[in-house]
Design a protein around this motif. Structure first.
Motif, mmCIF file in Angstrom:
data_model
loop_
_atom_site.group_PDB
_atom_site.id
_atom_site.type_symbol
_atom_site.label_atom_id
_atom_site.label_comp_id
_atom_site.label_asym_id
_atom_site.label_seq_id
_atom_site.Cartn_x
_atom_site.Cartn_y
_atom_site.Cartn_z
ATOM 1 N N VAL A 139 0.884 -1.102 -0.217
ATOM 2 C CA VAL A 139 -0.031 -0.053 0.064
ATOM 3 C C VAL A 139 0.952 1.274 0.033
ATOM 4 O O VAL A 139 0.786 2.286 -0.846
ATOM 5 C CB VAL A 139 -0.647 -0.034 1.292
ATOM 6 C CG1 VAL A 139 -1.710 1.292 1.271
ATOM 7 C CG2 VAL A 139 -2.082 -1.028 1.148
ATOM 8 N N ARG A 158 -8.935 3.374 -8.967
ATOM 9 C CA ARG A 158 -8.934 2.107 -9.515
ATOM 10 C C ARG A 158 -7.669 1.351 -9.993
ATOM 11 O O ARG A 158 -7.091 0.254 -9.457
ATOM 12 C CB ARG A 158 -9.774 1.781 -10.741
ATOM 13 C CG ARG A 158 -11.207 1.549 -10.279
ATOM 14 C CD ARG A 158 -12.163 1.074 -11.442
ATOM 15 N NE ARG A 158 -13.296 0.996 -10.928
ATOM 16 C CZ ARG A 158 -14.471 1.297 -11.676
ATOM 17 N NH1 ARG A 158 -14.393 1.647 -12.906
ATOM 18 N NH2 ARG A 158 -15.606 0.773 -11.344
ATOM 19 N N THR A 160 -4.595 2.463 -9.021
ATOM 20 C CA THR A 160 -3.803 2.202 -7.763
ATOM 21 C C THR A 160 -4.075 0.877 -7.037
ATOM 22 O O THR A 160 -3.172 0.064 -6.952
ATOM 23 C CB THR A 160 -3.590 3.442 -6.995
ATOM 24 O OG1 THR A 160 -3.505 4.689 -7.594
ATOM 25 C CG2 THR A 160 -2.472 3.342 -5.884
ATOM 26 N N VAL A 161 -5.345 0.767 -6.785
ATOM 27 C CA VAL A 161 -5.925 -0.301 -5.905
ATOM 28 C C VAL A 161 -5.557 -1.593 -6.636
ATOM 29 O O VAL A 161 -5.353 -2.944 -6.162
ATOM 30 C CB VAL A 161 -7.356 -0.363 -5.726
ATOM 31 C CG1 VAL A 161 -7.902 -1.452 -5.052
ATOM 32 C CG2 VAL A 161 -7.456 0.858 -4.747
ATOM 33 N N GLY A 165 -3.678 -4.753 -5.531
ATOM 34 C CA GLY A 165 -4.529 -6.003 -5.279
ATOM 35 C C GLY A 165 -3.559 -7.069 -5.936
ATOM 36 O O GLY A 165 -3.396 -8.234 -5.444
ATOM 37 N N MET A 242 -11.174 -7.034 -4.758
ATOM 38 C CA MET A 242 -10.599 -5.726 -4.531
ATOM 39 C C MET A 242 -11.302 -4.498 -5.237
ATOM 40 O O MET A 242 -11.181 -3.306 -4.739
ATOM 41 C CB MET A 242 -9.202 -5.620 -5.232
ATOM 42 C CG MET A 242 -8.190 -6.690 -4.693
ATOM 43 S SD MET A 242 -7.838 -6.246 -2.765
ATOM 44 C CE MET A 242 -7.151 -7.707 -2.246
ATOM 45 N N VAL A 245 -12.778 -1.651 -2.979
ATOM 46 C CA VAL A 245 -11.924 -0.721 -2.276
ATOM 47 C C VAL A 245 -11.893 0.748 -2.981
ATOM 48 O O VAL A 245 -12.211 1.604 -2.034
ATOM 49 C CB VAL A 245 -10.587 -1.317 -2.109
ATOM 50 C CG1 VAL A 245 -9.994 -0.242 -1.529
ATOM 51 C CG2 VAL A 245 -10.772 -2.324 -1.415
ATOM 52 N N PRO A 246 -11.634 0.779 -4.344
ATOM 53 C CA PRO A 246 -11.691 2.261 -4.847
ATOM 54 C C PRO A 246 -12.806 3.151 -4.493
ATOM 55 O O PRO A 246 -12.733 4.344 -4.086
ATOM 56 C CB PRO A 246 -11.364 2.077 -6.324
ATOM 57 C CG PRO A 246 -10.925 0.629 -6.477
ATOM 58 C CD PRO A 246 -11.561 -0.181 -5.246
ATOM 59 N N LEU A 249 -12.927 3.995 -0.762
ATOM 60 C CA LEU A 249 -11.917 4.991 -0.408
ATOM 61 C C LEU A 249 -12.431 6.365 -0.821
ATOM 62 O O LEU A 249 -12.467 7.195 -0.083
ATOM 63 C CB LEU A 249 -10.621 4.485 -1.192
ATOM 64 C CG LEU A 249 -9.490 5.500 -1.402
ATOM 65 C CD1 LEU A 249 -8.845 5.842 0.043
ATOM 66 C CD2 LEU A 249 -8.520 5.141 -2.352
ATOM 67 N N LEU A 377 -6.897 -2.441 4.035
ATOM 68 C CA LEU A 377 -6.439 -1.850 2.906
ATOM 69 C C LEU A 377 -7.149 -0.352 2.729
ATOM 70 O O LEU A 377 -6.370 0.525 2.409
ATOM 71 C CB LEU A 377 -6.783 -2.699 1.784
ATOM 72 C CG LEU A 377 -5.939 -3.883 1.653
ATOM 73 C CD1 LEU A 377 -6.492 -4.929 0.273
ATOM 74 C CD2 LEU A 377 -4.613 -3.905 1.709
ATOM 75 N N THR A 378 -8.592 -0.408 3.049
ATOM 76 C CA THR A 378 -9.160 0.930 2.729
ATOM 77 C C THR A 378 -8.672 2.189 3.720
ATOM 78 O O THR A 378 -8.270 3.233 3.493
ATOM 79 C CB THR A 378 -10.646 0.702 2.886
ATOM 80 O OG1 THR A 378 -10.904 -0.351 2.108
ATOM 81 C CG2 THR A 378 -11.237 2.130 2.185
ATOM 82 N N LEU A 381 -5.048 3.135 2.871
ATOM 83 C CA LEU A 381 -5.188 4.216 1.817
ATOM 84 C C LEU A 381 -5.578 5.615 2.226
ATOM 85 O O LEU A 381 -4.702 6.434 1.699
ATOM 86 C CB LEU A 381 -5.900 3.392 0.843
ATOM 87 C CG LEU A 381 -5.217 2.281 -0.146
ATOM 88 C CD1 LEU A 381 -6.251 1.503 -0.952
ATOM 89 C CD2 LEU A 381 -4.081 2.756 -1.134
#
Ligand code: HEM
Length: 420
Positions: A139, A158, A160-161, A165, A242, A245-246, A249, A377-378, A381
């Motif tokens: 991360v 997206r 980056t994640v 991922g 994954m 997540v975006p 975030l 992760l979220t 970030l």
């Protein structure tokens, strides 16, 4: 952005019971676009979700307006309502009292065939994932991409994640393999034109995953899965997951942008450096969970019963699809205080983990096995962004005192970042 209107729920007949004469259940026709979730079909046909699918792959908008659901509840005194759509019928649970049974009763069949591998590899029960250190390092290595342009929107989040991922699932060698993500996206989205193309794409993706798995470090998800058999199928599930997540975030940062005091407190927490401290981030986690309460990535949860069940006096045969409109219950002003306002503090109480009205990850045996990893992760970030930057302005503009909109399309979010 497409919004959900009351017209989406269009009662066909009222007063006739689902089992004849009950007088409470009501058949309801969905608007043509509001088919039962992809998940239902997955469960009904295969008893498990299809390869490479996570519930967040289904449309992230509630299928019915809250007003329409409230009206149904008023009319039926909270009894479940049978709804009928092109993909079949489902029993809609409108009473928060019914949610505990939905989540915890074994008569519902939430578990896919790979569930035990997910539980093991994602360390579903562990407070912190055993690979937390290398995951947070991935991360930290990729996060500068988020802030590099001074603004942040979905494409960048997206991208980056997806890099993070691939590192977490397959190892660092896969970080830049955008072609693999695109192959899997084509397979999931059903964009391939014919069976032969699907087979070619599938074979290519599988060969690529196998190649990475053969050399993956033990801390990666495929590395951890190796001792349980072939990791290819689960790896597709994890890469797809994954995608939750975006959007989460962006929504969390947007909410923090509208609440400067909360943003400053979160930034102060993000200042801590050690892995353990970074894994904890209780304040930021609460913000992520509150963002998921307000805007869940999976707005409707589904189970299919294995045995006959009785709901508020009415019997339903095995094979009944139960549908819990999580987005509705999480923001139900009759049962949730300050339902339409951002109040991350509500997640501080230890009991909040077991509050069945709040189900951004589900509960019980069907709960998301990646919930802890997703939160790790979220929130990490968010912390990476807030450590050196501040959300200065944002689109859409949110009213900090609420009420917040019912949906928040991540495609429309744009955050302007200034240096801290
Ligand atoms: C913000 C992040 C995430 C959210 C909001 C989320 C939410 C959910 C929800 C609501 C479900 C269905 C629960 C139910 O039916 O009751 C689910 C299932 C699942 N999630 Fe997640 N998830 C997230 C991240 C992840 C991550 C990072 C992974 C793995 C890398 C993951 C893996 C899975 C899997 C494998 C299932 C299906 C489990 C089964 O078949 O029983 N999720 N998730």
């Amino acid at each position: 952005m497409r919004t959900v209107h009351e017209a989406a729920l269009d009662p066909l007949r009222s007063g006739s019971g689902a089992r004849g004469g009950g007088g409470r259940a009501e058949a309801v026709r969905f608007a043509a676009t509001h088919t039962l979730p992809v998940l239902v079909r997955g469960f009904v046909s295969g008893g498990a979700r299809g390869q490479g699918t996570h519930p967040c792959a289904a449309p992230a908008r509630p299928r019915w307006s809250a007003a329409a659901l409230r009206a149904l509840r008023e009319r039926h005194g909270s009894a479940p309502v049978q709804v009928r759509g092109p993909a079949g019928t489902a029993l809609l649970l409108l009473d928060p009292q019914d949610l505990r049974r939905f989540h915890t009763e074994p008569s519902g069949e939430p578990r896919g065939a790979r569930r035990w591998i997910h539980d093991e590899v994602l360390a579903a029960e562990a407070p912190v994932h055993p690979s937390c250190g290398p995951f947070l390092a991935a991360v930290a290595a990729e996060a500068p991409l988020l802030t590099a342009a001074g603004s942040l929107e979905l494409t960048r989040a997206r991208h980056t994640v997806a890099r993070i991922g691939r590192r977490i699932v397959l190892g660092d060698a896969a970080a830049g393999d955008e072609e693999l993500t695109s192959l899997l996206g084509q397979l999931r989205g059903g964009r391939a034109r014919n069976a032969r193309t699907v087979r070619t794409l599938h074979d290519k993706a599988v060969a690529r995953i196998r190649q990475y798995a053969a050399q993956a470090a033990p801390h990666t998800l495929v590395g951890r899965a190796a001792r349980h058999g072939d990791p290819v199928g689960p790896a597709q599930d994890w890469l797809a997951a994954m995608d939750a997540v975006p959007a989460t975030l962006l929504r969390t940062l947007l909410l923090l942008g509208a609440h400067p005091a909360e943003q400053d407190a979160a930034a102060a927490e993000a200042g801590g450096g050690a892995c353990d401290a970074r894994a904890e981030l209780p304040r930021l986690r609460a913000c992520v969970r509150e963002s998921l309460r307000l805007f869940p990535v999976v707005p409707d949860l589904v189970r299919v019963t294995r045995t006959e069940t009785e709901w508020q006096g009415e019997r339903h045969p095995p094979g009944t699809t139960l549908l819990a409109p999580a987005a509705f219950h999480q923001r139900d002003p009759e049962h949730v205080p300050a339902a339409h306002v951002f109040v991350p503090g509500r997640w501080k109480a230890p009991a909040s983990d077991h509050d069945m009205r709040m189900a951004p990850f589900g509960h019980g045996a069907g709960r998301c096995p990646g919930s802890r990893l997703g939160l790790l992760l979220t929130s990490a970030l968010c912390a990476e962004v807030l450590r050196g930057h501040r959300v200065e302005s944002a689109r859409p503009v949110l009213n900090p005192t609420g009420p917040l909109p019912m949906t928040l399309d991540p495609q429309g979010i744009r955050l302007l970042l200034g240096h801290r």
